[in-house]
Structure formats: structure tokens, C-alpha cells
Design a protein around this motif. Sequence first.
Motif, mmCIF file in Angstrom:
data_model
loop_
_atom_site.group_PDB
_atom_site.id
_atom_site.type_symbol
_atom_site.label_atom_id
_atom_site.label_comp_id
_atom_site.label_asym_id
_atom_site.label_seq_id
_atom_site.Cartn_x
_atom_site.Cartn_y
_atom_site.Cartn_z
ATOM 1 N N ASP A 45 31.837 30.865 28.482
ATOM 2 C CA ASP A 45 30.736 30.781 29.444
ATOM 3 C C ASP A 45 31.171 31.195 30.848
ATOM 4 N N GLN A 46 32.484 31.358 31.057
ATOM 5 C CA GLN A 46 32.990 31.778 32.363
ATOM 6 C C GLN A 46 32.837 33.292 32.533
ATOM 7 N N ASP A 47 32.827 33.739 33.776
ATOM 8 C CA ASP A 47 32.674 35.153 34.095
ATOM 9 C C ASP A 47 34.023 35.855 33.917
ATOM 10 N N GLU A 48 34.164 36.624 32.838
ATOM 11 C CA GLU A 48 35.438 37.276 32.542
ATOM 12 C C GLU A 48 35.841 38.259 33.630
ATOM 13 N N ASP A 49 34.889 39.041 34.128
ATOM 14 C CA ASP A 49 35.223 40.017 35.164
ATOM 15 C C ASP A 49 35.746 39.339 36.423
ATOM 16 N N GLN A 50 35.142 38.214 36.771
ATOM 17 C CA GLN A 50 35.588 37.511 37.973
ATOM 18 C C GLN A 50 36.994 36.934 37.782
ATOM 19 N N ILE A 51 37.240 36.369 36.607
ATOM 20 C CA ILE A 51 38.572 35.821 36.332
ATOM 21 C C ILE A 51 39.617 36.927 36.400
ATOM 22 N N ASN A 52 39.308 38.077 35.783
ATOM 23 C CA ASN A 52 40.238 39.209 35.832
ATOM 24 C C ASN A 52 40.488 39.652 37.269
ATOM 25 N N GLU A 53 39.412 39.738 38.045
ATOM 26 C CA GLU A 53 39.526 40.190 39.431
ATOM 27 C C GLU A 53 40.421 39.254 40.246
ATOM 28 N N GLU A 54 40.185 37.957 40.097
ATOM 29 C CA GLU A 54 40.937 36.992 40.901
ATOM 30 C C GLU A 54 42.414 36.970 40.528
ATOM 31 N N ILE A 55 42.719 36.967 39.238
ATOM 32 C CA ILE A 55 44.123 36.923 38.848
ATOM 33 C C ILE A 55 44.845 38.186 39.294
ATOM 34 N N CYS A 56 44.151 39.320 39.256
ATOM 35 C CA CYS A 56 44.796 40.574 39.654
ATOM 36 C C CYS A 56 45.026 40.644 41.155
ATOM 37 N N TRP A 57 44.111 40.097 41.940
ATOM 38 C CA TRP A 57 44.349 40.023 43.380
ATOM 39 C C TRP A 57 45.504 39.072 43.699
ATOM 40 N N MET A 58 45.567 37.957 42.994
ATOM 41 C CA MET A 58 46.681 37.027 43.204
ATOM 42 C C MET A 58 48.018 37.714 42.962
ATOM 43 N N VAL A 59 48.107 38.428 41.846
ATOM 44 C CA VAL A 59 49.357 39.094 41.487
ATOM 45 C C VAL A 59 49.691 40.201 42.482
ATOM 46 N N ALA A 60 48.684 41.028 42.816
ATOM 47 C CA ALA A 60 48.925 42.156 43.721
ATOM 48 C C ALA A 60 49.358 41.672 45.103
ATOM 49 N N LEU A 61 48.683 40.667 45.633
ATOM 50 C CA LEU A 61 49.041 40.142 46.952
ATOM 51 C C LEU A 61 50.422 39.483 46.940
ATOM 52 N N TYR A 62 50.717 38.809 45.871
ATOM 53 C CA TYR A 62 52.017 38.144 45.746
ATOM 54 C C TYR A 62 53.155 39.165 45.781
ATOM 55 N N TYR A 63 53.030 40.225 44.985
ATOM 56 C CA TYR A 63 54.092 41.230 44.955
ATOM 57 C C TYR A 63 54.130 42.050 46.243
ATOM 58 N N ASP A 64 52.975 42.254 46.850
ATOM 59 C CA ASP A 64 52.950 42.968 48.122
ATOM 60 C C ASP A 64 53.727 42.185 49.170
ATOM 61 N N HIS A 65 53.523 40.881 49.202
ATOM 62 C CA HIS A 65 54.252 40.021 50.140
ATOM 63 C C HIS A 65 55.740 40.012 49.807
ATOM 64 N N LEU A 66 56.065 39.914 48.521
ATOM 65 C CA LEU A 66 57.458 39.808 48.110
ATOM 66 C C LEU A 66 58.241 41.086 48.395
ATOM 67 N N THR A 67 57.656 42.216 48.061
ATOM 68 C CA THR A 67 58.390 43.493 48.197
ATOM 69 C C THR A 67 58.403 44.023 49.623
ATOM 70 N N SER A 68 57.513 43.492 50.480
ATOM 71 C CA SER A 68 57.517 43.934 51.867
ATOM 72 C C SER A 68 58.314 42.981 52.761
ATOM 73 N N GLY A 69 58.929 41.981 52.153
ATOM 74 C CA GLY A 69 59.700 41.017 52.926
ATOM 75 C C GLY A 69 58.847 40.105 53.774
ATOM 76 N N GLY A 70 57.585 39.976 53.392
ATOM 77 C CA GLY A 70 56.679 39.100 54.125
ATOM 78 C C GLY A 70 55.820 39.830 55.134
ATOM 79 N N ALA A 71 56.123 41.094 55.407
ATOM 80 C CA ALA A 71 55.309 41.859 56.357
ATOM 81 C C ALA A 71 54.117 42.472 55.629
ATOM 82 N N PRO A 72 52.908 42.494 56.219
ATOM 83 C CA PRO A 72 51.756 43.092 55.556
ATOM 84 C C PRO A 72 51.964 44.592 55.358
ATOM 85 N N ARG A 73 51.445 45.096 54.250
ATOM 86 C CA ARG A 73 51.545 46.510 53.966
ATOM 87 C C ARG A 73 50.678 47.298 54.954
ATOM 88 N N LYS A 74 51.217 48.364 55.522
ATOM 89 C CA LYS A 74 50.443 49.201 56.425
ATOM 90 C C LYS A 74 49.622 50.211 55.647
#
Length: 225
Positions: free
Chosen positions: A195-224
Amino acid sequence: MARNTATKAASPSLDTKSRPSRRRGLDTFEIILTTAGELLAEVGFERLTTNLVCQRAGLTPPALYRYFPNKYALLKELAHRLMDAQDKAVLAWIEAGGTQSSTLEESVAKNRDLQKQINAITRAFPGGDWILRALRALPVLQEVQTASRDSVAATLFEILRADNPGIDENRLRTATRLTTQMAYAATEMVLEEPDQDEDQINEEICWMVALYYDHLTSGGAPRKG
């Protein structure tokens, strides 16, 4: 000492007793597993029995016990096959450049494509949602998913370490295991809560992962850019 020995003796064997090499045996082996998966989808792992599998497949119990000592061995074999199918999709995604992106949006889109693939593979697998429940609920089966997670995470670690020289390897190793586990959890949520929105769940988990790795690989600085 006697109590420990008794406990070990009472533990069910999860190993497939033998694997067929001849066509007739291979056919029987596959019929057993296909039937078990179908029944798992219908009755769940608690009500699944080897007798039910034999009745549905038109086999005698000795024919089943030749390969599988109990229903837990059946579940383990099915779990291995599901995890292998998922892992192959992830490795193919990596090989196709899934970890390579120039923007956060591109990273999210690539991760979203993979998440949809994994969800579809699991949904199409006979009894897939119940296999996920069994992996989580039965301690004797948890090592199957743990081995799959660690294998995928190790591959991701090697790719990302090569692409990001100087990165803290301990943090990266932990990150790959965490994000792989998070992806499994998102798939579980999608399949077990239809009954949950699959597209929304996919979207949120993918943003979590992408932002996490962006922070990790940039040393904490936002990507330009």
C-alpha cells in the motif's frame, strides 16, 4: 557440556544434501524448488512443510529428502538464488558505469534505475517477499543475506576507492555496507507494504545514498555545479 551437545544436535541442517548431475535428477531438483517457492508465496514460511511440497509436486518424501533434509534447507537454497539474482543485477549496473555521475541528479537517477531492477527481480521470484521475511526473521538464514551484502559492498568499495584516492578507507568500507543494507531494507518495505508508494520509497532511498556519498567523497564540502 551435555546440554551444549544436545543443542548442537537439535539444530536443523541447512545444507543441500546432494546436487544432481543427470537430467532426471536436475528436473526433480528444480521442480522441488519451484514448487516450494510457489507454496511459500501462498502460505508463508511458517506453514510451509516438506509434505506440502511433495503433495503439490507429485513426489514422494524420499525423492525430496534425497536433496533437502528439511524446509529450512529449501529456504536457504531459494534465498541463495534470490540473492544471486540481485547481486548479478548490481554487478552488471556497476560494470555499466552505475557509480559514475557528474551531478547529484544523475547519481539519483542511476541509483533509482538499479533499485527498480532489484524490486522487480525480487517481486518476480517465486515467494520473493516471503524469502525476504525469512532472511530477516530466521537467524539460521541471516548469513545468506549478510554474505550477499558484504560481497556487493566489497565490490563497491574497490570501485569507489579507486575513483576517490585519499578517501578514508575505514569510512568508505562502512559506507558501502551501510548503503547496501539500506537498499535491501527499501526493497523489503516495497514488497512487504504494497500500500506504500513504491516510487516515493525508491526516490527517497536514492537521494539518501547519493547525498551520503557526495558528502563522503567530497570530504564534507558540497559538490559544485
